[in-house]
Design an enzyme around this catalytic site. Structure first.
Site, mmCIF file in Angstrom:
data_model
loop_
_atom_site.group_PDB
_atom_site.id
_atom_site.type_symbol
_atom_site.label_atom_id
_atom_site.label_comp_id
_atom_site.label_asym_id
_atom_site.label_seq_id
_atom_site.Cartn_x
_atom_site.Cartn_y
_atom_site.Cartn_z
ATOM 1 C CG ASP A 33 15.227 4.101 -20.408
ATOM 2 O OD1 ASP A 33 15.242 4.702 -19.789
ATOM 3 O OD2 ASP A 33 16.161 3.351 -21.029
ATOM 4 C CG ASN A 48 18.180 6.750 -17.599
ATOM 5 O OD1 ASN A 48 17.519 5.995 -18.093
ATOM 6 N ND2 ASN A 48 18.556 6.940 -16.496
ATOM 7 C CG ASP A 98 18.542 2.990 -17.154
ATOM 8 O OD1 ASP A 98 17.129 3.208 -17.800
ATOM 9 O OD2 ASP A 98 18.293 3.301 -16.188
ATOM 10 C CB VAL A 136 14.999 0.983 -15.763
ATOM 11 C CG1 VAL A 136 14.115 0.982 -14.658
ATOM 12 C CG2 VAL A 136 15.901 -0.227 -15.642
ATOM 13 C CG ASP A 149 13.232 6.860 -16.820
ATOM 14 O OD1 ASP A 149 12.552 7.578 -17.659
ATOM 15 O OD2 ASP A 149 14.552 6.490 -17.038
ATOM 16 C CG ASP A 179 -2.068 -1.163 -1.840
ATOM 17 O OD1 ASP A 179 -2.564 -1.751 -2.905
ATOM 18 O OD2 ASP A 179 -1.301 -1.882 -0.928
ATOM 19 C CD GLU A 217 -6.730 -2.876 -4.039
ATOM 20 O OE1 GLU A 217 -6.528 -4.153 -4.439
ATOM 21 O OE2 GLU A 217 -5.946 -2.417 -2.954
HETATM 22 C C1 ACG Z 1 -3.293 -4.529 -3.369
HETATM 23 C C2 ACG Z 1 -2.622 -4.218 -4.399
HETATM 24 C C3 ACG Z 1 -1.619 -5.348 -4.680
HETATM 25 C C4 ACG Z 1 -0.483 -5.332 -3.562
HETATM 26 C C5 ACG Z 1 -1.202 -5.356 -2.046
HETATM 27 C C6 ACG Z 1 -0.472 -5.222 -0.981
HETATM 28 C C7 ACG Z 1 -2.593 -4.795 -2.119
HETATM 29 O O1 ACG Z 1 -3.063 -4.045 -5.719
HETATM 30 O O2 ACG Z 1 -0.784 -5.559 -6.039
HETATM 31 O O3 ACG Z 1 0.345 -6.741 -3.508
HETATM 32 O O4 ACG Z 1 0.249 -4.015 -1.154
HETATM 33 C C8 ACG Z 1 -6.710 -8.624 -1.715
HETATM 34 C C9 ACG Z 1 -6.520 -7.218 -1.046
HETATM 35 C C10 ACG Z 1 -6.182 -6.172 -2.097
HETATM 36 C C11 ACG Z 1 -4.794 -6.510 -2.726
HETATM 37 C C12 ACG Z 1 -4.975 -7.868 -3.343
HETATM 38 C C13 ACG Z 1 -3.718 -8.314 -3.760
HETATM 39 N N1 ACG Z 1 -4.410 -5.564 -3.585
HETATM 40 O O5 ACG Z 1 -7.933 -6.709 -0.700
HETATM 41 O O6 ACG Z 1 -5.976 -4.926 -1.626
HETATM 42 O O7 ACG Z 1 -5.467 -8.650 -2.185
HETATM 43 C C14 ACG Z 1 -10.803 -11.415 -2.727
HETATM 44 C C15 ACG Z 1 -10.575 -10.590 -1.397
HETATM 45 C C16 ACG Z 1 -9.958 -9.299 -1.655
HETATM 46 C C17 ACG Z 1 -8.366 -9.996 -2.164
HETATM 47 C C18 ACG Z 1 -8.465 -10.609 -3.600
HETATM 48 C C19 ACG Z 1 -7.311 -11.091 -4.022
HETATM 49 O O8 ACG Z 1 -11.866 -10.259 -1.124
HETATM 50 O O9 ACG Z 1 -9.644 -8.813 -0.630
HETATM 51 O O10 ACG Z 1 -7.628 -8.711 -2.548
HETATM 52 O O11 ACG Z 1 -9.724 -11.668 -3.277
HETATM 53 O O12 ACG Z 1 -7.484 -11.862 -5.025
HETATM 54 C C20 ACG Z 1 -15.090 -11.060 -6.159
HETATM 55 C C21 ACG Z 1 -15.282 -10.610 -4.677
HETATM 56 C C22 ACG Z 1 -13.957 -10.194 -4.025
HETATM 57 C C23 ACG Z 1 -12.828 -11.139 -4.283
HETATM 58 C C24 ACG Z 1 -12.680 -11.558 -5.685
HETATM 59 C C25 ACG Z 1 -11.603 -12.470 -6.014
HETATM 60 O O13 ACG Z 1 -14.996 -10.077 -6.955
HETATM 61 O O14 ACG Z 1 -16.240 -9.754 -4.317
HETATM 62 O O15 ACG Z 1 -14.108 -10.025 -2.487
HETATM 63 O O16 ACG Z 1 -11.860 -10.666 -3.781
HETATM 64 O O17 ACG Z 1 -14.072 -11.834 -6.120
HETATM 65 O O18 ACG Z 1 -11.812 -13.592 -5.398
HETATM 66 C C26 ACG Z 1 1.661 -6.762 -3.759
HETATM 67 C C27 ACG Z 1 2.148 -7.755 -4.663
HETATM 68 C C28 ACG Z 1 2.214 -9.009 -3.640
HETATM 69 C C29 ACG Z 1 3.049 -8.629 -2.501
HETATM 70 C C30 ACG Z 1 2.563 -7.576 -1.701
HETATM 71 C C31 ACG Z 1 3.076 -7.115 -0.564
HETATM 72 O O19 ACG Z 1 1.213 -8.137 -5.888
HETATM 73 O O20 ACG Z 1 2.577 -10.034 -4.344
HETATM 74 O O21 ACG Z 1 2.955 -9.888 -1.666
HETATM 75 O O22 ACG Z 1 2.272 -6.289 -2.613
HETATM 76 CA CA CA Z 2 15.714 4.595 -17.282
#
Ligand code: ACG
Ligand code: CA
Length: 440
Positions: A13, A15, A17, A19, A21, A185, A215
């Site tokens: 943080d 400033n 507060d 939070v 930043d 993302d 990602e």
């Molecule tokens: C990104 C961010 C995450 C964010 C969003 C949405 C996307 O990091 O914080 O949520 O903006 C899926 C997606 C990713 C996503 C995650 C949360 N991450 O692909 O892009 O969900 C399986 C699926 C994956 C999946 C994963 C989730 O295949 O697709 O990811 O499960 O658990 C082995 C397999 C692999 C498997 C894993 C796990 O590794 O090879 O395929 O993955 O096992 O079983 C954020 C917030 C949310 C909100 C959203 C809007 O966190 O709460 O709702 O924003």
């Molecule tokens: Ca702050």
């Protein structure tokens, strides 16, 4: 290179507060340098109403509580002067329902309606996500819209060129501002098939220059397909297996992953300790003790690619991931034991990392054999051996609970051994303490 994933709100943080930043983060430069960090990935900093920020309301404004554009530019200036790249988390797959585009779409403006994806007669509105069964289509007064990550985040329609162009323009503006690159993302979800998705990104990134990370949370094959286009890929396979192997005290799981996900690649692998979508390193499986966490760091710092520390993992902060309360892995970063010094964030009471937990920076710096000091030492080693980023792993071999391999690149060669057991081991003439590592 060594990367650091920061959740700005919880880090530092500037400033008073409570939070976190931009100003606070800028002031944390000394800390990042101690860890030899030269790549910082900021979790979403754009205007949004949620704590996580993955639902952007305006891509051209920063979250007000994080600071002004000038504060951000100052952060860039200071970090760049110190050789640190700044990469922004970029959730461009969807927007918030509160984004002006969606609001205008709901009001029936044709141009903006086409910015999103709406169900027609043929759509199965009961369709669910393949990984957890959550619904994809959500009702509104003007029909069902697609929202892969839930009703609050409608998917942008990248089949519409206007959307692609508008988002490309925003991307270019940020690069122009001095941002070094992005962590894209949900990068695997822009299109229905892997081939189409790869083609989409190829076109999207065409003409843009930056440090791009994708990602793509999937197995190595799908990650590989995207690798050349982005240049840097988060390595979920390795990041899971390194912890699984250490946790089970069995190097085989890791050796397989190295072969599967880290050998002969056309891109740089980002090998992370944990991230905001999973349990923290210290809370992996049934929880990891300090000796095991140390081994995870020793491994990540002696493997090719870029090690990425999720803020606080270097302290052994705990955190168990749970949906929708995803803030449980985003506790305030403890600068000192009372958690009440200048710079401390306290936007929420920590869930797992209370004051006086014995993990603060201040406390661990005084303990010669703390996890933090261990990480600092390995980070220094890695900083002095940047060639390892692009090294090749050769002669991967396992003897009992010891994993050895050679690293070679840029005309250099090192032999590395790691002990996955509680006891002393002697392998290839090297004496290794419990969970210890040696580089020769
Ligand atoms: C990104 C961010 C995450 C964010 C969003 C949405 C996307 O990091 O914080 O949520 O903006 C899926 C997606 C990713 C996503 C995650 C949360 N991450 O692909 O892009 O969900 C399986 C699926 C994956 C999946 C994963 C989730 O295949 O697709 O990811 O499960 O658990 C082995 C397999 C692999 C498997 C894993 C796990 O590794 O090879 O395929 O993955 O096992 O079983 C954020 C917030 C949310 C909100 C959203 C809007 O966190 O709460 O709702 O924003
Ligand atoms: Ca702050």
């Amino acid at each position: 290179m060594i990367g650091y994933q920061v959740y700005v709100r919880s880090f530092r943080d500037g400033n008073l507060d409570g939070v976190g930043d931009f100003k606070g983060l800028t002031e944390a430069l000394g800390y990042l340098k101690e860890l030899s960090i030269n790549l910082v990935w900021l979790m979403p900093v754009f205007s949004s109403i949620t704590f996580h920020g993955y639902d952007v309301v305006d891509f051209r404004r920063f979250k007000a509580e994080y600071g002004t554009k000038d504060d951000f530019l100052e952060l860039l200036r200071v970090f760049h002067d110190n050789g640190i790249k700044v990469v922004l988390d970029f959730p461009i797959h969807h927007t918030s329902i509160l984004h002006e585009w969606f609001q205008r779409a709901l009001r029936g403006e044709k141009r903006y309606r086409d910015y999103y994806v709406w169900a027609d007669e043929d759509t199965n509105t009961n369709e669910t996500r393949d990984w957890d069964g959550e619904r994809i289509w959500h009702p509104s007064e003007s029909g069902y819209y697609r929202g892969l990550f839930g009703p609050f985040t409608p998917d942008l329609n990248y089949a519409n060129e206007s959307v692609t162009n508008e988002m490309k323009e925003i991307t270019a503006e940020l690069l122009e501002m001095g941002v070094d690159g992005f962590r894209f993302d949900a990068a695997k979800h822009m299109r229905d098939t892997v081939e189409e998705n790869v083609a989409f990104w190829k076109e999207f990134l065409d003409g843009l220059k930056g440090f791009f990370i994708a990602e793509v949370w999937a197995g190595p094959e799908v990650v590989d397909a995207h690798g050349e286009i982005f240049g840097h890929m988060l390595n979920f396979d390795l990041s899971y297996c390194v912890k699984d192997a250490v946790s089970r005290e069995d190097p085989r799981v890791l050796a397989d992953s190295i072969t599967r996900s880290l050998t002969a690649r056309r891109y740089v692998s980002l090998n992370f300790t944990s991230n905001h979508d999973m349990n923290r390193l210290a809370s992996f499986s049934d929880g990891m003790d300090t000796r095991k966490m140390k081994l995870v760091f020793s491994l990540l710092f002696t493997l090719p690619g870029i090690p990425v520390i999720f803020y606080g993992d270097e302290l052994g902060m705990r955190g168990i991931f749970s949906r929708p309360h995803t803030d449980l892995v985003l506790d305030p970063f403890p600068w000192e034991e009372r958690m009440c010094s200048i710079g401390q964030t306290f936007w929420k009471w920590p869930t797992f990392n209370d004051p006086f937990s014995g993990i603060s920076v201040d406390y661990q710096k005084r303990l010669e054999d703390s996890l933090f000091n261990h990480v600092v030492r390995w980070a220094r080693f890695r900083g002095e051996n940047a060639w390892i980023d692009g090294a090749e792993v050769r002669d991967l071999r396992i003897e009992g609970k010891v994993l050895c391999y050679n690293l070679s690149g840029e005309g250099r060669e090192l032999k590395v051994c790691h002990n996955f057991s509680k006891g002393w081991e002697i392998v290839e003439g090297v004496r290794l303490g419990p969970f210890g590592s040696e580089v020769m």
